[in-house]
Design an enzyme around this catalytic site. Structure first.
Site, PDB file in Angstrom:
ATOM      1  N   ASP A 123     -23.075  26.837 -36.371  1.00 26.67           N
ATOM      2  CA  ASP A 123     -23.796  27.427 -35.235  1.00 26.67           C
ATOM      3  C   ASP A 123     -24.233  28.847 -35.633  1.00 26.67           C
ATOM      4  O   ASP A 123     -23.469  29.593 -36.222  1.00 26.67           O
ATOM      5  CB  ASP A 123     -22.879  27.472 -34.002  1.00 26.67           C
ATOM      6  CG  ASP A 123     -23.651  27.707 -32.724  1.00 26.67           C
ATOM      7  OD1 ASP A 123     -23.650  26.810 -31.856  1.00 26.67           O
ATOM      8  OD2 ASP A 123     -24.257  28.801 -32.574  1.00 26.67           O
TER       9      ASP A 123
ATOM     10  N   ASN B  48     -21.474  19.966 -23.895  1.00 27.55           N
ATOM     11  CA  ASN B  48     -22.156  20.428 -22.683  1.00 27.55           C
ATOM     12  C   ASN B  48     -23.218  19.406 -22.288  1.00 27.55           C
ATOM     13  O   ASN B  48     -23.981  18.931 -23.146  1.00 27.55           O
ATOM     14  CB  ASN B  48     -22.813  21.787 -22.927  1.00 27.55           C
ATOM     15  CG  ASN B  48     -21.785  22.901 -23.078  1.00 27.55           C
ATOM     16  OD1 ASN B  48     -20.734  22.882 -22.435  1.00 27.55           O
ATOM     17  ND2 ASN B  48     -22.076  23.866 -23.928  1.00 27.55           N
TER      18      ASN B  48
ATOM     19  N   GLY C 217     -24.295  24.581 -18.907  1.00 24.37           N
ATOM     20  CA  GLY C 217     -24.812  25.610 -19.796  1.00 24.37           C
ATOM     21  C   GLY C 217     -25.555  25.041 -20.999  1.00 24.37           C
ATOM     22  O   GLY C 217     -25.885  25.786 -21.924  1.00 24.37           O
ATOM     23  N   GLN C 218     -25.814  23.741 -21.004  1.00 24.88           N
ATOM     24  CA  GLN C 218     -26.545  23.152 -22.134  1.00 24.88           C
ATOM     25  C   GLN C 218     -27.913  23.816 -22.278  1.00 24.88           C
ATOM     26  O   GLN C 218     -28.670  23.926 -21.306  1.00 24.88           O
ATOM     27  CB  GLN C 218     -26.726  21.629 -21.936  1.00 24.88           C
ATOM     28  CG  GLN C 218     -27.391  20.969 -23.151  1.00 24.88           C
ATOM     29  CD  GLN C 218     -27.581  19.454 -23.002  1.00 24.88           C
ATOM     30  OE1 GLN C 218     -27.219  18.869 -21.970  1.00 24.88           O
ATOM     31  NE2 GLN C 218     -28.145  18.836 -24.015  1.00 24.88           N
TER      32      GLN C 218
ATOM     33  N   HIS D 153     -25.306  17.489 -28.755  1.00 23.64           N
ATOM     34  CA  HIS D 153     -24.548  18.118 -29.850  1.00 23.64           C
ATOM     35  C   HIS D 153     -23.120  18.360 -29.398  1.00 23.64           C
ATOM     36  O   HIS D 153     -22.879  18.756 -28.254  1.00 23.64           O
ATOM     37  CB  HIS D 153     -25.199  19.429 -30.293  1.00 23.64           C
ATOM     38  CG  HIS D 153     -25.492  20.367 -29.170  1.00 23.64           C
ATOM     39  ND1 HIS D 153     -26.600  20.218 -28.348  1.00 23.64           N
ATOM     40  CD2 HIS D 153     -24.826  21.441 -28.706  1.00 23.64           C
ATOM     41  CE1 HIS D 153     -26.599  21.165 -27.438  1.00 23.64           C
ATOM     42  NE2 HIS D 153     -25.529  21.924 -27.616  1.00 23.64           N
TER      43      HIS D 153
ATOM     44  N   HIS E 177     -19.858  20.620 -30.009  1.00 23.32           N
ATOM     45  CA  HIS E 177     -19.375  21.858 -30.611  1.00 23.32           C
ATOM     46  C   HIS E 177     -17.955  21.620 -31.120  1.00 23.32           C
ATOM     47  O   HIS E 177     -17.104  21.107 -30.384  1.00 23.32           O
ATOM     48  CB  HIS E 177     -19.283  22.976 -29.571  1.00 23.32           C
ATOM     49  CG  HIS E 177     -20.578  23.375 -28.931  1.00 23.32           C
ATOM     50  ND1 HIS E 177     -21.234  24.542 -29.235  1.00 23.32           N
ATOM     51  CD2 HIS E 177     -21.329  22.767 -27.975  1.00 23.32           C
ATOM     52  CE1 HIS E 177     -22.331  24.642 -28.500  1.00 23.32           C
ATOM     53  NE2 HIS E 177     -22.414  23.582 -27.713  1.00 23.32           N
TER      54      HIS E 177
HETATM   55  P1  AMP Z   1     -25.509  24.431 -25.799  1.00 26.80           P
HETATM   56  O1  AMP Z   1     -25.401  25.633 -24.897  1.00 26.80           O
HETATM   57  O2  AMP Z   1     -24.335  23.497 -25.676  1.00 26.80           O
HETATM   58  O3  AMP Z   1     -26.833  23.730 -25.634  1.00 26.80           O
HETATM   59  O4  AMP Z   1     -25.411  24.986 -27.288  1.00 26.80           O
HETATM   60  C1  AMP Z   1     -26.502  25.221 -28.110  1.00 26.80           C
HETATM   61  C2  AMP Z   1     -25.949  25.855 -29.348  1.00 26.80           C
HETATM   62  O5  AMP Z   1     -26.908  25.761 -30.373  1.00 26.80           O
HETATM   63  C3  AMP Z   1     -25.604  27.341 -29.196  1.00 26.80           C
HETATM   64  O6  AMP Z   1     -24.241  27.537 -29.550  1.00 26.80           O
HETATM   65  C4  AMP Z   1     -26.554  28.027 -30.161  1.00 26.80           C
HETATM   66  O7  AMP Z   1     -25.983  29.156 -30.780  1.00 26.80           O
HETATM   67  C5  AMP Z   1     -26.841  26.915 -31.155  1.00 26.80           C
HETATM   68  N1  AMP Z   1     -28.108  27.006 -31.867  1.00 26.80           N
HETATM   69  C6  AMP Z   1     -29.334  27.171 -31.328  1.00 26.80           C
HETATM   70  N2  AMP Z   1     -30.276  27.154 -32.291  1.00 26.80           N
HETATM   71  C7  AMP Z   1     -29.624  26.950 -33.462  1.00 26.80           C
HETATM   72  C8  AMP Z   1     -30.031  26.827 -34.825  1.00 26.80           C
HETATM   73  N3  AMP Z   1     -31.330  26.899 -35.175  1.00 26.80           N
HETATM   74  N4  AMP Z   1     -29.082  26.627 -35.767  1.00 26.80           N
HETATM   75  C9  AMP Z   1     -27.778  26.529 -35.432  1.00 26.80           C
HETATM   76  N5  AMP Z   1     -27.328  26.639 -34.167  1.00 26.80           N
HETATM   77  C10 AMP Z   1     -28.235  26.849 -33.191  1.00 26.80           C
END
Ligand code: AMP
Ligand code: ZN
Length: 114
Positions: free
Chosen positions: A30, A87, A93-94, A100, A102
């Site tokens: 991330d 999420n 908070g997605q 994905h 985490h």
């Molecule tokens: P969510 O809030 O569950 O949708 O999480 C999205 C996650 O994607 C966040 O933790 C971001 O930091 C991560 N993220 C967004 N863009 C990228 C990227 N290009 N490479 C790696 N992580 C990313």
């Protein structure tokens, strides 16, 4: 899927620190880590969220969760503990609408989550 940032990572159209890849999934670091270990695990097929995963995808979901355990082991956090977060939708908070998981660890977590 066009305009999906995670599909672009899968297709190597934008860079990411990929730590694992197979026929079905990709795992990468991330870019805004919330813990010393923060890895995202995604299916190569585009699904917006858990709500869009068809019922016959149990094997894919199981593969992701067991691979998360394997990556926790690889990252050295398996025995101390870790958290897997999925999420789903606005209230969770997605922010990225390509499903994905985490994988978070390397520090003491608190409960309840924010
Ligand atoms: P969510 O809030 O569950 O949708 O999480 C999205 C996650 O994607 C966040 O933790 C971001 O930091 C991560 N993220 C967004 N863009 C990228 C990227 N290009 N490479 C790696 N992580 C990313
Ligand atoms: Zn996508």
């Amino acid at each position: 899927m066009e305009d999906c940032i995670f599909c672009k990572i899968i297709n190597k159209e934008i860079p990411a620190k990929i730590i694992y890849e197979d026929e079905y999934i990709v795992a990468f670091e991330d870019t805004n880590p919330q813990a010393p270990v923060h890895v995202l695990i995604i299916p190569k097929d585009h699904f917006s969220s858990l709500n869009d995963i068809p019922a016959d995808k149990q094997k894919l979901l199981g593969h992701i969760v067991l691979k998360a355990r394997k990556l926790a082991e690889k990252k050295g956090i398996k025995d101390k503990g870790y958290r897997i977060v999925l999420n789903t939708g606005k209230n969770s908070g997605q922010e990225v609408f390509h499903i994905h998981f985490h994988l978070l660890g390397g520090r003491q977590m608190t409960w309840p989550p924010g």
